[in-house]
Design a protein around this motif. Structure first.
Motif, short mmCIF file in Angstrom:
data_model
loop_
_atom_site.label_atom_id
_atom_site.label_comp_id
_atom_site.label_asym_id
_atom_site.label_seq_id
_atom_site.Cartn_x
_atom_site.Cartn_y
_atom_site.Cartn_z
N GLU A 35 1.02 -1.25 -0.05
CA GLU A 35 -0.09 -0.03 0.08
C GLU A 35 0.72 1.20 0.06
O GLU A 35 1.88 1.59 0.93
CB GLU A 35 -1.01 -0.11 1.32
N THR A 36 0.62 2.01 -0.86
CA THR A 36 1.34 3.20 -1.19
C THR A 36 0.60 4.58 -0.77
O THR A 36 1.11 5.71 -0.73
CB THR A 36 2.32 3.28 -2.37
N ALA A 37 -0.50 4.53 -1.19
CA ALA A 37 -1.72 5.71 -1.01
C ALA A 37 -2.81 5.03 -0.52
O ALA A 37 -3.35 4.19 -0.92
CB ALA A 37 -1.58 6.48 -2.34
N ARG A 38 -3.52 6.08 0.04
CA ARG A 38 -5.07 5.86 0.60
C ARG A 38 -5.57 7.16 0.92
O ARG A 38 -5.23 8.22 1.52
CB ARG A 38 -5.12 5.02 2.04
N VAL A 39 -6.89 7.39 0.50
CA VAL A 39 -7.48 8.51 0.66
C VAL A 39 -8.91 8.47 0.56
O VAL A 39 -9.39 7.24 0.00
CB VAL A 39 -7.29 9.46 -0.51
N VAL A 40 -9.59 8.98 1.77
CA VAL A 40 -11.21 9.21 1.63
C VAL A 40 -11.71 10.17 0.96
O VAL A 40 -11.00 11.38 0.86
CB VAL A 40 -11.72 9.20 3.04
N LEU A 41 -12.44 10.14 -0.11
CA LEU A 41 -13.00 11.13 -1.29
C LEU A 41 -13.99 11.93 -0.43
O LEU A 41 -14.82 11.44 0.08
CB LEU A 41 -13.36 10.46 -2.49
N ALA A 46 -10.06 12.03 -7.00
CA ALA A 46 -8.73 12.18 -6.34
C ALA A 46 -7.70 12.07 -7.42
O ALA A 46 -7.84 11.16 -8.24
CB ALA A 46 -8.49 11.34 -5.22
N ALA A 47 -6.57 12.83 -7.33
CA ALA A 47 -5.25 12.76 -7.97
C ALA A 47 -3.97 12.25 -6.93
O ALA A 47 -3.84 13.06 -6.46
CB ALA A 47 -4.98 13.83 -8.81
N LEU A 48 -3.73 10.96 -7.01
CA LEU A 48 -2.83 10.56 -6.15
C LEU A 48 -1.45 10.28 -6.62
O LEU A 48 -1.14 9.57 -7.54
CB LEU A 48 -3.12 9.33 -5.35
N PRO A 49 -0.35 11.10 -6.14
CA PRO A 49 1.07 10.85 -6.38
C PRO A 49 1.50 9.50 -5.89
O PRO A 49 1.22 9.22 -4.66
CB PRO A 49 1.62 12.08 -6.15
N VAL A 94 -2.07 8.63 -10.09
CA VAL A 94 -3.33 7.66 -10.14
C VAL A 94 -4.58 8.65 -10.08
O VAL A 94 -4.76 9.27 -8.73
CB VAL A 94 -3.49 6.52 -9.01
N ARG A 95 -5.26 8.75 -11.00
CA ARG A 95 -6.56 9.67 -11.09
C ARG A 95 -7.82 8.72 -11.01
O ARG A 95 -8.02 7.66 -11.75
CB ARG A 95 -6.90 10.30 -12.32
#
Length: 93
Positions: A36-42, A48-51, A64-65
């Motif tokens: 796991e490298t990124a996690r977000v609650v929208l 979301a645009a995650l680097p 990642v969009r």
């Protein structure tokens, strides 16, 4: 009701997987080579645009969009050189 949608792409020799969990609050998880490298609650916009860093030599950052629209989430991988976005294929589980 919560529902999980999975997406995958191989890029620069690395596996990038995304899980978009829809429902009252949407959650996006990004894994690179199984970690796991990124996690977000929208939020309300449900986008979301995650680097994300790829462990290349030298390391490469891609974006990642994710869009968690009801019924049809989508994911794109945007290369570091800002080239054309790559569509991440949905994966049934």
């Amino acid at each position: 009701m919560r529902r999980r949608h999975h997406f995958h792409i191989d890029h620069l020799g690395h596996s990038v997987s995304v899980t978009v969990e829809t429902g009252h609050s949407a959650v996006v998880d990004v894994l690179v080579d199984g970690k796991e490298t990124a996690r977000v609650v929208l939020g309300r916009e449900r986008r979301a645009a995650l680097p994300v860093g790829l462990p290349t030599d030298p390391p490469t950052t891609v974006t990642v969009r994710a869009t968690a629209d009801p019924g049809a989430p989508r994911c794109l991988l945007v290369p570091a050189d800002e080239g054309d976005p790559l569509v991440m294929a949905p994966r049934p589980y």
